[in-house]
Design an enzyme around this catalytic site. Structure first.
Site, mmCIF file in Angstrom:
data_model
loop_
_atom_site.group_PDB
_atom_site.id
_atom_site.type_symbol
_atom_site.label_atom_id
_atom_site.label_comp_id
_atom_site.label_asym_id
_atom_site.label_seq_id
_atom_site.Cartn_x
_atom_site.Cartn_y
_atom_site.Cartn_z
ATOM 1 C CB ALA A 101 -43.431 6.263 20.779
ATOM 2 C CE LYS A 102 -36.126 7.183 24.360
ATOM 3 N NZ LYS A 102 -36.351 6.367 25.568
ATOM 4 N N GLY A 103 -38.664 10.097 20.728
ATOM 5 C CA GLY A 103 -38.507 11.282 19.894
ATOM 6 C C GLY A 103 -37.713 12.337 20.597
#
Lengths: 410, 175
Positions: A101-103
């Site tokens: 994931a990334k954000g």
């Protein structure tokens, strides 16, 4: 490398070797969930500040999703998606029970006061608390976020869901953080190099020469560990300049100097060197440990090191990667080399779940085991399938993610 | 090659309906080009120059793949014509053409062609008709190809595709 297409270049290269069909390729690339939220806070001057927050969750077949949160003006869904998929492959290479994931938030944190930064972080948690969690998605520090930001996230999330230290990693050691987390990426990179030197019959770090680009959290630790092992770090550079000494730099003193002056430049008793010159220095191992896309088709032909240790994310462009391969330069890829950070994040998460603290010796030993096992598999793939280490890493990752996906049932 | 031979080649490969005088009218405005083996004649993406009449020699047509590498898609031997689309369309060359052997070429530039059209040259109109015929034939062939490809897609069921993938994951790609 930030855009989704750039990340996918290497993925597709491996997919071609594995002869994946277009449908399967599409299934593996498509993210599980993309979230875009409004993060509005009252600024210190009473005005309203509205920012956009993102979280992209790429794949959860191997476990809860894991990846950094960055506060930077260029953050958007495309960048987050590319980096989220990279996390899926990276965690699979070192065999962690995590997905990717990334954000982050599209904001320049330098324009915010510490109080505004805290409000922004807490507001962001309010907006995404229902899609993150110790068994769902576990954020970590990234560009412009640190242990303090993680502490705020843990606190805000715990207000809603009850005591949950395992919802983020990279927390302060005094607040459920792990020992050895700060130096993890650098330590992992040096373990990766040691594995390769041993595996390829090239001996050990002692007596070899190194050039390190970047002296932040990754580069400075890489330099320290190399120095401890008797390696000669002959050049180091950061954004403000570089220093070189053919006899080897005194790294512990350089660390002190950099702490005091916030740059390596001006360290007494050595010559100045530019970042461009450092990349083409005649050393055994080149360690790009700062920015992306520093080895390009413009300078790849001039790189004189025989090994490139990619401690930074995506320091080599696809074109440069091909040139280095043609010239017989071994590139140990980012997706494996800098996986030490997320590996110790996994240990932090495991400690939080166990409510038990590991000593640093155990962290180091477990990290070395993960790096060693991954290297053994990669080296076998490189040998048996005649591919580069990078392609081997993607093949290994796609294989592991693919098996988890089909075993769960597509 | 003499002017007479050039004229005859043009009638043979470019437009059979041209009279001797009309072929000569076109021959007069042609520009001779010599390309040695290995040199490019036109590059993919470059602005179009005009129509090339390949009198002697062999050329290779190269197209860039999405990964940036060049792939040979055809070999063309003299006598033949290349770049005819550029006379009727405003767009860059769709492929790179490179000489395999030394080539003798006559170039009908776009501007010369435009001049013939504005002079209401029957030869130029006949040329357009010939090009239209070539393009129509190609379009028919392309339609056929699209049909074949879509039939092929249906033949490989995604179900089988997934089975193959699963099988490979646990045999060929287990480490």
């Amino acid at each position: 490398m930030s855009g989704f297409d750039d990340v996918n270049y290497y993925f597709r290269k491996a997919a071609r070797v594995m002869d994946l069909s277009p449908h399967v390729e599409r299934m593996l690339v498509t993210p599980f969930r993309e979230v875009k939220v409004d993060v509005s806070i009252t600024l210190d001057n009473g005005e309203l500040g509205t920012f956009i927050g993102y979280r992209v969750q790429h794949d959860k077949s191997r476990g809860p999703m894991k990846g950094g949160l960055r506060y930077h003006p260029t953050v958007d869904l495309d960048e987050a998606l590319g980096l989220a998929s990279l996390m899926t492959w990276k965690t699979a290479v070192v065999n962690l029970p995590f997905g990717g994931a990334k954000g982050g938030i599209a904001v320049d944190p330098d324009t915010l006061s510490p109080r505004e930064l805290e409000r922004l972080t807490r507001c962001f948690v309010q907006q995404i608390h229902d899609i993150i969690g110790p068994q769902t998605d576990i954020p970590a520090p990234d560009v412009n976020t640190n242990a303090q930001v993680m502490a705020w996230i843990m606190d805000e999330y715990s207000k809603i869901h009850g005591f949950s230290p395992a919802v983020v990693t990279g927390k302060p050691v005094d607040l459920f953080g792990s020992k050895g987390r700060e130096e993890a990426t650098g330590r992992g990179a040096v373990f990766a190099l040691e594995e390769h030197l041993r595996g390829a019959g090239l001996g050990e770090v002692r007596g070899r020469t190194f050039a390190v680009q970047g002296f932040g959290n990754v580069g400075s630790w890489v330099a320290r560990f190399l120095h401890e092992r008797g390696g000669k770090v002959v050049a180091v550079a950061d954004v403000r300049g570089g220093v070189a000494n053919p006899e080897g730099l005194d790294i512990p003193r350089l660390v002190e100097h950099a702490k005091r002056t916030r740059t390596v430049a001006g360290f007494p008793g050595c010559d100045a060197i530019t970042n461009e010159d450092l990349l083409v220095l005649g050393v055994d191992v080149l360690v790009p440990a700062a920015l992306g896309a520093v080895i390009t088709d413009a300078n790849a032909r001039d790189v004189r090191a025989r090994i490139v240790l990619e401690a930074a994310n995506a320091p080599t462009t696809p074109k440069a990667d091909e040139i280095l391969a043609q010239r017989g330069v071994t590139v140990l890829p980012d997706i494996y080399v800098n996986a030490g950070g997320v590996t110790v994040s996994y240990f932090e998460w495991a400690q939080n779940i166990q409510q038990f603290m590991w000593e640093e010796d155990r962290i180091t030993a477990e990290l070395q085991r993960h790096m060693r096992e991954a290297y053994a598999t990669l080296a076998r793939l490189v040998r048996e399938r005649s591919v580069s280490f990078r392609t081997a890493a993607f093949i290994l990752a796609i294989g592991r993610v693919g098996r988890a996906t089909v075993l769960r049932g597509v | 090659m003499t002017a007479g031979q050039i004229r005859d080649t043009i009638r043979a490969v470019l437009c059979k309906g041209l009279t001797l005088e009309q072929a000569e009218q076109i021959t007069r405005v042609l520009v001779p080009v010599r390309v040695s083996a290995g040199a490019p004649l036109m590059r993919e993406g470059d602005g179009a120059t005009g129509l090339f009449v390949l009198l002697t020699g062999t050329v290779e047509v190269l197209k860039k793949a999405p990964d940036g590498s060049s792939r040979s898609i055809a070999r063309v031997e003299a006598p033949s014509v290349l770049g005819e689309m550029s006379l009727v369309m405003e767009r860059p060359h769709s492929a790179t053409v490179q000489a395999v052997t030394d080539c003798e070429i006559q170039l009908l530039t776009k501007s010369q062609f435009q001049r013939l059209i504005s002079g209401e040259s029957v030869a130029a109109y006949k040329l357009i008709a010939a090009i239209a015929e070539v393009l129509a034939v190609r379009l028919t062939r392309l339609d056929q190809k699209v049909l074949e490809l879509s039939a092929h897609r249906e033949a490989v069921a995604p179900v089988e595709e997934l089975q193959t993938f699963k099988q490979k994951l646990f045999t060929e790609w287990t480490f």
